[in-house]
Write an enzyme that holds these catalytic residues in place. Structure first.
Site, PDB file in Angstrom:
ATOM      1  N   ASP A  40       0.857  -1.171   0.000  1.00  0.00           N
ATOM      2  CA  ASP A  40       0.000   0.000   0.000  1.00  0.00           C
ATOM      3  C   ASP A  40       0.901   1.231   0.000  1.00  0.00           C
ATOM      4  OD1 ASP A  40      -2.228   1.587   0.122  1.00  0.00           O
ATOM      5  OD2 ASP A  40      -2.564   1.317   2.261  1.00  0.00           O
ATOM      6  N   ASP A  53      -9.123  -6.104   3.444  1.00  0.00           N
ATOM      7  CA  ASP A  53      -7.821  -6.587   2.971  1.00  0.00           C
ATOM      8  C   ASP A  53      -7.546  -8.007   3.459  1.00  0.00           C
ATOM      9  OD1 ASP A  53      -7.178  -4.273   1.631  1.00  0.00           O
ATOM     10  OD2 ASP A  53      -6.219  -3.347   3.372  1.00  0.00           O
ATOM     11  N   ASP A 110      -4.288  -3.024   5.565  1.00  0.00           N
ATOM     12  CA  ASP A 110      -4.662  -2.467   6.858  1.00  0.00           C
ATOM     13  C   ASP A 110      -6.162  -2.470   7.110  1.00  0.00           C
ATOM     14  OD1 ASP A 110      -5.486  -0.537   5.113  1.00  0.00           O
ATOM     15  OD2 ASP A 110      -4.146   1.034   5.822  1.00  0.00           O
TER      16      ASP A 110
END
Length: 917
Positions: free
Chosen positions: A345, A659, A655
């Site tokens: 990410d 996910d 997070d």
């Protein structure tokens, strides 16, 4: 029916005292009174501390571990030790007391070492697991604060939002679209929509919709509840203990070691049988032949191998923890060394997670902002000149800043020597820029109190708040902030510099958005809508149209400088780094270029494009591109699968709640320890305590170092055992006197295991560990190159023992002296070989040249220990009697050292074909 009253001004003394209450049947006033709390301010810090001391921590009692005695006895449950024990028993029956005593002593020492090492390893993993605590948002003394779930007590007011894990059993006091996944507790697969009204006492657990239970997950909406049960008194605690998250010590590698040990067991027994048969066939006595067979068995057993594997893995876990990577599942240590792709990410991982507003577009004017992070230091500029937002010509600017400050659920505070956001980074940036203009949350919230809220949800892409504006004029105001797409399509007018309404020009606004995005800025739009003063609630229909666009704010989360270096290190190590983010494509591309993930010619795929691809097209895009933007969480899962189909070993960061599937699918799931949701953390193999990409690179580095240290241990240990076995076997076949006795072999093996092999577990990583391609996860424990190395060093060790023994025996006719020099020659060879494969000498030379500030001292300590032990072994009379040795002269000792030195040349040659560093 349970009692629903409690004596005035009293509070239960234990969590058990609270179990008599049917909380789902009680009204809010009764609950608050019973728990001696406050419906708005919650508990005071002093009262919470008193209850915490009185009732204990909010954590379930762990499952009782095995007793120390049972764990000690389990250390004997190793196939290779069975042989040693059997040999010891038979030797004892033959009344060879000394040999039997030494065999049993060595076995016991090995068991004790294994017990201590396993206890430390299990303890380290358990401690690391406890270091990962769930946090909750709590109201104490009327202030919101984040606390570890273990600190919560009955009576605490807890705020819930999407992605949270419910930290204790709560009676809900207010909800807004709150839905909770309680499948772990009730088996209900669909999230439950929560309410606050009273329920009948007979309502079953699965239908108590005004309660939220420990361990369940908030999937939608917001809510507030008061804690009615903690720890073992919760419903989850009553049913069963939570599944412990600590990983056992059995991993793919340790299973390979176990399989190797069993194979070795059969080989050793076969060779021992052969030795026994040959010895008897050559006319040897039964006792002598048996002793020779015992010598072969003892020499072939690598007693310290299981222990060194366990402790090396445990040390690797501890090292990773020091570098901000907590391993939740031990096999991840090994898999890290094989990682070929890291999907990361952007926000907070590759960047600082300190969003900073740098550009504003309001009233058709462009502004820039200086200052970094959440510190309220800096000013707003137009054409490089400072502006006053209170001036008449900047009305739109002021309203845009006010909207960002009021439509906001976060606040910033001075903590631990820096300004930090309590809430989301995006909202923190909006507060910081407003403060740079002289606006404060407390003042504005007093002037325009909030009446109602629509929280941000991904499906709507906006947040809205209703505020009391001017009761005399009969007007309240709605402020909206969200994505440009969501706000712009609902906007009809634009506020100009003088505060007048003009028709909005979507094309002009979108052009400004593109300009900001090209700079790597994330852009939010702000709007307002006036409604009647009697409006006391908000609905999505209230903001479907007729909004007044106040402006845009463009912010950036600056790249972490350490992440840039870490990405370069990964790329040099043959690991591809891909960015997968929900941000705007241009923003993602700009950041990716800054940190070196992609070039200017790189193609960026969006979630919309991925959704239209079939599996083959997706696999090709996943392999070729380095940046994926506007990606929905479910598309992350597809990308991971596509990369795995291409044969990649994927580490995936995440997070959010959604996910979790991608984290589970990935070979290494990496969750953010700070910003990550509890769902993501529990799905991951590894947690980053600093949410920093550099910690992933550090963990990969340590994972590779762990595997290399294990290879070093195997490459060092097996040649000793094989060399000794060759000596015994060839001695029997040639019908010569044994060059080395069983009791002396036991001494050699234990000295080598404890003093020389143990330092290999503490070896630091070499400078080349991240300059090699990822290893094949299907690589055999004993690869071809490693077998060649073992054979070469084994032959040399055999030549040292056999050659030294025969030479001294023929020269002096003294068997004790010949054996003593043969053993010391082998130990000298072991010492030189250890120096050839460890980082000790390279680190010393680097220190001398000023290129390093640290030296790998562990091998030096082991070598000093071995030298001292060998001096006792050779020169002390008592040891001479026990081990049938004799003192050496200084010249004889130098000869032993000289005989062992040539192994250095062999090691240098082998290093060219099979580098261990």
């Amino acid at each position: 029916m349970a009692t629903n009253t409690i004596a005035k001004n009293s509070f239960p003394q234990t969590t058990k005292d609270l179990e008599n209450y049917e909380w789902h049947t009680l009204a809010e006033q009764q609950i608050v009174k019973t728990l001696a709390s406050h419906p708005e301010a919650g508990l005071t810090h002093e009262e919470a501390a008193r209850r915490h001391e009185q009732m204990g921590a909010n954590q379930l009692t762990g499952k009782g571990g095995k007793s120390p005695w049972l764990r000690f006895l389990e250390q004997f449950n190793q196939p290779l030790l069975y042989i040693l024990l059997t040999a010891g028993v038979v030797t004892l029956l033959l009344r060879d007391w000394i040999d039997a005593g030494v065999i049993f002593a060595v076995t016991l020492i090995n068991v004790i070492i294994g017990y201590i090492q396993e206890s430390k390893a299990e303890g380290a993993i358990a401690a690391l697991s406890k270091a990962v605590t769930t946090e909750a948002t709590v109201i104490r003394n009327g202030q919101k604060t984040r606390l570890a779930s273990t600190e919560l007590v009955p009576g605490d007011l807890v705020l819930l939002a999407s992605g949270d894990k419910v930290p204790a059993d709560l009676r809900l006091l207010s909800v807004r679209g709150l839905q909770v996944d309680e499948s772990a507790l009730t088996g209900e697969s669909v999230p439950v929509e929560k309410v606050t009204h009273l329920l009948d006492v007979e309502t079953p657990l699965a239908e108590r919709s005004n309660m939220a239970y420990t361990g369940s997950f908030v999937t939608f909406g917001q809510g507030e509840g008061i804690i009615v049960a903690i720890a073992d008194a919760t419903e989850t605690g009553r049913i069963s203990q939570l599944i412990e998250g600590s990983s056992g010590l059995k991993t793919p590698l340790t299973r390979k070691i176990d399989k190797f040990s069993k194979t070795l067991l059969y080989v050793i027994l076969g060779l021992a049988a052969l030795t026994f048969a040959v010895g008897l066939g050559q006319g040897g006595s039964l006792i002598n032949v048996f002793k020779a067979s015992v010598a072969l068995v003892v020499s072939a057993i690598p007693e310290g191998l299981p222990a060194i594997v366990t402790v090396t893995l445990a040390i690797g876990v501890s090292r990773m923890a020091r570098r901000h990577a907590i391993i939740r599942k031990l096999p991840a240590v090994e898999a890290l060394g094989s990682t070929t792709v890291i999907c990361s990410d952007k926000t907070g991982t590759l960047t600082e997670n300190q969003m900073t507003v740098q550009a504003i577009y309001a009233g058709k004017q462009k502004y820039s902002v200086n200052g970094i992070g959440y510190a309220p230091d800096g000013e707003i500029l137009m054409e490089q000149k400072s502006v006053d937002p209170n001036a008449d010509r900047h009305v739109a600017l002021r309203e845009c800043l006010e909207a960002g400050l009021l439509c906001n659920d976060s606040h910033i505070e001075w903590r631990d020597g820096q300004w930090s956001v309590v809430g989301t980074p995006t909202e923190g940036a909006l507060i910081a820029v407003a403060q740079k203009a002289g606006l404060t949350q407390a003042t504005l919230e007093q002037e325009m109190p909030r009446i109602d809220t629509i929280p941000f949800e991904s499906q709507y892409q906006y947040m809205a708040t209703l505020h009391e504006l001017d009761a005399k004029q009969g007007v309240n105001v709605i402020y909206i902030k969200g994505s440009v797409e969501a706000v712009l399509k609902r906007a009809k007018h634009l506020l100009d510099t003088q505060g007048q309404l003009t028709p909005v020009n979507p094309a002009a606004v979108e052009q400004e958005v593109e300009r900001m995005a090209e700079q790597g800025l994330r852009v939010l739009a702000f709007a307002r809508k006036e409604v009647a003063a009697n409006r006391q609630s908000l609905a999505h229909t209230d903001i479907e149209d007729s909004l007044v666009l106040l402006g845009l704010q463009g912010m950036i989360d600056p790249p972490r400088q350490e992440a840039i270096a870490a990405i370069r290190a990964c790329q040099e190590a043959g690991i591809k780094v891909k960015m997968i983010t929900g941000d705007h494509a241009l923003t993602a591309f700009a950041i990716a270029r800054q940190i070196g993930i992609c070039s200017a010619q790189e193609q960026v795929f969006t979630g919309g494009q991925l959704a239209q691809m079939d599996e083959q097209e997706l696999a090709q895009a996943a392999e070729q591109s380095m940046v994926f933007a506007r990606v929905a969480p479910e598309q992350k899962l597809r990308l991971v699968k596509a990369l795995q189909l291409k044969g990649e070993i994927v580490a995936m960061t995440g997070d959010g709640v959604n996910d979790a599937p991608a984290l589970k699918q990935a070979d290494i799931g990496v969750a953010m320890g700070i910003a990550g949701s509890d769902v993501a953390k529990e799905s991951a193999d590894m947690l980053l305590t600093d949410d920093n990409f550099a910690s992933i690179e550090a963990a990969v580095e340590e994972g590779r170092a762990v595997y290399r240290n294990l290879r070093k241990a195997i490459a060092f240990m097996l040649p000793i055992n094989v060399g000794e076995s060759m000596t015994i076997l060839i001695g029997i076949l040639l019908a010569t006197v044994l060059p080395i006795l069983p009791i002396q072999i036991l001494w050699l093996n234990m000295v080598s295991s404890v003093a020389l092999i143990a330092p290999l577990a503490f070896e630091p990583k070499s400078g080349q560990v991240m300059q090699q391609p990822p290893r094949n996860p299907n690589e055999k424990l004993l690869s071809g190159s490693l077998v060649q190395r073992i054979v070469a060093i084994s032959v040399f060790n055999w030549l040292v023992i056999f050659g030294m023994f025969q030479s001294v025996l023929q020269t002096t006719g003294n068997e004790a002296l010949a054996r003593t020099m043969a053993i010391n020659g082998l130990v000298a060879a072991e010492v030189f070989y250890l120096l050839s494969i460890t980082q000790f000498l390279p680190s010393v030379f680097a220190r001398i040249k000023g290129k390093s500030t640290s030296v790998a001292y562990a091998p030096a300590i082991g070598i000093v220990g071995v030298v001292i032990l060998q001096c006792f072994f050779s020169q002390w009379g008592m040891m001479n009697q026990v081990f049938d040795t004799t003192p050496l002269t200084f010249t004889q000792a130098l000869i032993c050292i000289g005989v062992g030195f040539p192994v250095v040349l062999i090691a240098v040659i082998l290093q060219r074909f099979d580098p261990l560093n």
